[in-house]
Design an enzyme around this catalytic site. Structure first.
Site, short mmCIF file in Angstrom:
data_model
loop_
_atom_site.label_atom_id
_atom_site.label_comp_id
_atom_site.label_asym_id
_atom_site.label_seq_id
_atom_site.Cartn_x
_atom_site.Cartn_y
_atom_site.Cartn_z
N ASP A 79 1.15 -0.74 -1.12
CA ASP A 79 -0.26 -0.75 -0.73
C ASP A 79 -0.32 -0.55 0.79
OD1 ASP A 79 -2.95 -1.27 -0.24
OD2 ASP A 79 -3.02 -3.03 -1.53
N ASP A 96 -7.97 10.50 4.17
CA ASP A 96 -7.32 11.44 3.25
C ASP A 96 -6.04 12.01 3.85
OD1 ASP A 96 -9.31 11.00 1.41
OD2 ASP A 96 -10.29 12.96 1.68
N GLU A 122 -5.36 3.40 -2.22
CA GLU A 122 -4.24 3.45 -1.27
C GLU A 122 -3.00 2.77 -1.83
OE1 GLU A 122 -6.33 -0.40 -0.38
OE2 GLU A 122 -6.96 1.58 -0.97
#
Length: 174
Positions: A79, A96, A122
């Site tokens: 993460d 992005d 993410e």
């Protein structure tokens, strides 16, 4: 009479060859389209890694393989730390770009036998076949270091949190 026979022979030949050539071209195009549809179905559009659906399927395959051959395998869940702050501070385009660069770092760091995918947002997941928890932890540390030392354009260095799990008897994909 000869001209007539040649004309008929040419017509028959064209009648057989043209549909065969067109048919082969259509089959080739259909195969390419099928491959493209499969790729789009399995691939995250942004990162070009496997998507959650495909990763889930591959974990199920590894569980079956592990049961059949009594073999080890592990997964690493990753993460990106404070990703919301990246999006809020620098915008979603930079977010992005961060995901794309992060994915590239994962792809270039993992072993050839490992499988990387975007789990969601993410979060990323690495499947490590034939790997113990200790081996996956070692890979996770290598990934952590590479990510932390690799700056991303205007935001600088990022960090990520890692979780490692190894298959145990009776485990399922959940």
């Amino acid at each position: 009479r000869l001209e007539y026979n040649i004309t008929i022979a040419a017509f028959v030949l064209i009648s057989l060859i043209f549909p065969a050539v067109v048919g082969l071209k259509l089959i080739e195009n259909d195969e390419k389209m099928t491959e493209e549809i499969k790729r789009l179905y399995e691939e995250d559009y942004l990162t070009k890694l496997y998507n959650r659906r495909k990763i889930h399927e591959l974990i199920e395959n590894e569980i079956r393989r592990s049961r059949r051959y009594n073999s080890a395998f592990a997964v690493i869940l990753i993460d990106i730390d404070d990703f919301k702050i990246i999006n809020d501070t620098f915008g979603h385009n930079t977010g992005d770009k961060t995901l794309v660069r992060f994915s590239s770092t994962l792809s270039h760091t993992i072993r050839e036998s490992d499988i990387a995918g975007r789990w969601g947002g993410e979060e990323f997941l690495i499947i490590c076949p034939q790997t113990t928890a200790e081996g996956a932890s070692s890979l996770a540390e290598k990934l952590r270091s590479n990510i932390e030392n690799y700056g991303i354009d205007i935001i600088g260095n990022i960090t990520a949190s890692f979780g490692v799990a190894a298959i145990k008897h009776g485990d399922n994909v959940n």
